[in-house]
Design an enzyme around this catalytic site. Sequence first.
Site, mmCIF file in Angstrom:
data_model
loop_
_atom_site.group_PDB
_atom_site.id
_atom_site.type_symbol
_atom_site.label_atom_id
_atom_site.label_comp_id
_atom_site.label_asym_id
_atom_site.label_seq_id
_atom_site.Cartn_x
_atom_site.Cartn_y
_atom_site.Cartn_z
ATOM 1 N N ASP B 28 0.781 -1.315 -0.053
ATOM 2 C CA ASP B 28 0.058 -0.021 0.126
ATOM 3 C C ASP B 28 0.792 1.464 0.190
ATOM 4 O OD1 ASP B 28 -1.434 2.211 0.470
ATOM 5 O OD2 ASP B 28 -2.839 1.100 2.176
ATOM 6 N N ALA B 29 1.247 1.758 -1.036
ATOM 7 C CA ALA B 29 2.007 2.994 -1.235
ATOM 8 C C ALA B 29 1.712 4.050 -0.417
ATOM 9 C CB ALA B 29 1.879 3.316 -2.729
ATOM 10 N N GLU B 80 29.784 1.313 2.422
ATOM 11 C CA GLU B 80 29.559 -0.268 2.588
ATOM 12 C C GLU B 80 29.223 -1.127 1.364
ATOM 13 O OE1 GLU B 80 25.815 -1.275 1.712
ATOM 14 O OE2 GLU B 80 25.348 -1.295 4.214
ATOM 15 N N CYS B 112 26.608 2.958 7.828
ATOM 16 C CA CYS B 112 26.330 4.268 7.368
ATOM 17 C C CYS B 112 27.239 5.438 7.936
ATOM 18 C CB CYS B 112 24.682 4.440 7.492
ATOM 19 S SG CYS B 112 23.652 3.503 6.877
ATOM 20 N N THR B 201 16.674 -2.484 14.987
ATOM 21 C CA THR B 201 17.492 -1.351 14.579
ATOM 22 C C THR B 201 16.870 -0.046 15.089
ATOM 23 O OG1 THR B 201 15.981 -1.075 12.845
ATOM 24 C CG2 THR B 201 17.777 -2.413 12.184
ATOM 25 N N HIS B 234 21.422 11.113 10.936
ATOM 26 C CA HIS B 234 21.467 10.121 9.946
ATOM 27 C C HIS B 234 20.139 9.903 9.494
ATOM 28 C CE1 HIS B 234 22.185 6.587 7.611
ATOM 29 N NE2 HIS B 234 21.486 5.973 8.483
ATOM 30 N N LYS B 239 11.336 9.153 8.908
ATOM 31 C CA LYS B 239 10.669 9.007 10.411
ATOM 32 C C LYS B 239 11.738 9.138 11.513
ATOM 33 C CE LYS B 239 6.297 8.935 9.774
ATOM 34 N NZ LYS B 239 5.167 9.236 10.430
ATOM 35 N N ARG B 243 12.070 11.761 14.763
ATOM 36 C CA ARG B 243 11.832 11.647 15.946
ATOM 37 C C ARG B 243 12.980 11.659 16.922
ATOM 38 N NH1 ARG B 243 11.473 6.340 18.499
ATOM 39 N NH2 ARG B 243 10.464 6.683 20.828
ATOM 40 N N ASN B 266 17.628 6.805 1.435
ATOM 41 C CA ASN B 266 18.890 6.611 2.233
ATOM 42 C C ASN B 266 20.191 6.171 1.582
ATOM 43 O OD1 ASN B 266 20.632 6.105 4.259
ATOM 44 N ND2 ASN B 266 19.723 4.198 4.988
#
Lengths: 137, 342
Positions: B28-29, B80, B112, B201, B234, B239, B243, B266
């Site tokens: 669901d885009a 990486e 990263c 993560t 980063h 989101k 946050r 990213n």
Amino acid sequence: MAVPKIWRKIPEYYNLIGRQCPECKELYFPVRDVCKKCGCLEMTDYKFEGKGQIVTFTITRTPISDPEGENTEIPARDVPYAVAVIKLEEGPMLTAEIVDCNFEDIEIGKNVEVVFRKIMEHGAKGVIQYGYKFRLC
Amino acid sequence: MAGIVAWGSYIPRYRIKVEDIAAAHGGDAEQIKLGLGITEKSVPGIDEDTATIAVEAARRALKSSKLSPKEIGAVYIGSESHPYAVKPTGTIVGTAIGLSNDYTTADFEFACKAGTAAMQVAAAWARSGMADYVIAGGADTAQAAPGDPLEYTAAAGGAVFIIGEENVVAEINQTLSFTSDTPDFWRRKEQKYPGHGGAFTGEPAYYRHITEATKMLMKDVGTKPEDYDYAVFHQPNGKFPARVAKLLGFTEEQIAPGMVVRKIGNTYSGSSLLGLAAVLDIAKPGQRILLTSYGSGAGSDSFDLIVTGRIADRQTKSVESQINDKVYISYPKYLKNTGKLA
Ligand SMILES: [Zn+2]
């Protein structure tokens, strides 16, 4: 292409380093050891800026096939791909791939600039050959 | 004081929209865009890799600096996705930007944050006088297995900085790190795609390391969030950085100029550094920038940067113009470009 030959071509491929005749000032790309105009043998290195114009181009949709997978030199490009003859601002012409665009946007006379790209991978285990391609600017 | 002398960025022209990835997997885009805070991501050309991205960014940085290649003493690229397991990316970059043979290089790797780790070493070289100027930065062509949620964000791009003691446009007032052994995301030898701990993560990884490093830095230099004009964290998606900024007391206005993830995804080692490049493109003399990277495994490098009066000479709005200079491609073309279809 053998590793020593790839290595020898690094200045040309990475940085568009050709030659200039110190006598008649004629510029050459790719590298020439003898001036075509005056026969001078003492040619000096000359770095081209990497700006030019499309003289003509072609889009290859059906390249030579390799059904047995015998060719270990794998060009770093998708099919179809576009190849153009480009006249550098300094004069010499060269042939190179045009990347990063929709092919409908390629036209004779359009300005292009050099980009640094993968040219060829010599199998998954071999060396990666880097060099010049061009894009519309 | 060591600092940033010039910067260069590179974002590939190709983009794929979240809608086109979602359609391939029946996702669901709208929900994904909302959940990840991104709308599209950059995709490398089939002929682009970390070396080509680092070369383009380094060429721009060197041109902007007006330095002679002779003045560069070291090249440190973090990634990486270095194209070779054995043969340094830095050798390709050094030659392609016209350095002679009198420089040193080695490749950096720390998920990263490999690029900011390289910048810390570059600053140490400049401060100690071991080199006048050092090239350091991060670039990646991030890999994600088809169907993995990472596929919506894993992108390509990079940013390179010239670090020195003279002609500085942003002083590195302080930099420090917070590091631990936290297996949140990894890629084993000879594996094509990374593995990750899913929700693991988040809290013990990204949030803990970024907040700890940032708090340590602010305590060390005696600053509060409101002392900064810009903050860059980063950006694994849209989101997490929003946050973590809120948790630390930073506002949307402070982070918005550096949030390149919303439009390009990213770029791993390029991620926070492209954010920093976007901020430097618009920063004014005297302004203060906070940068905190994050690398899985895990660690964060935090930087306190102060912009100098020389900044205007280097500003080209390059990141913004590259974000807007794009060619959309389909999902099958994206699979080909990223080597997932032979
Ligand atoms: Zn001649």
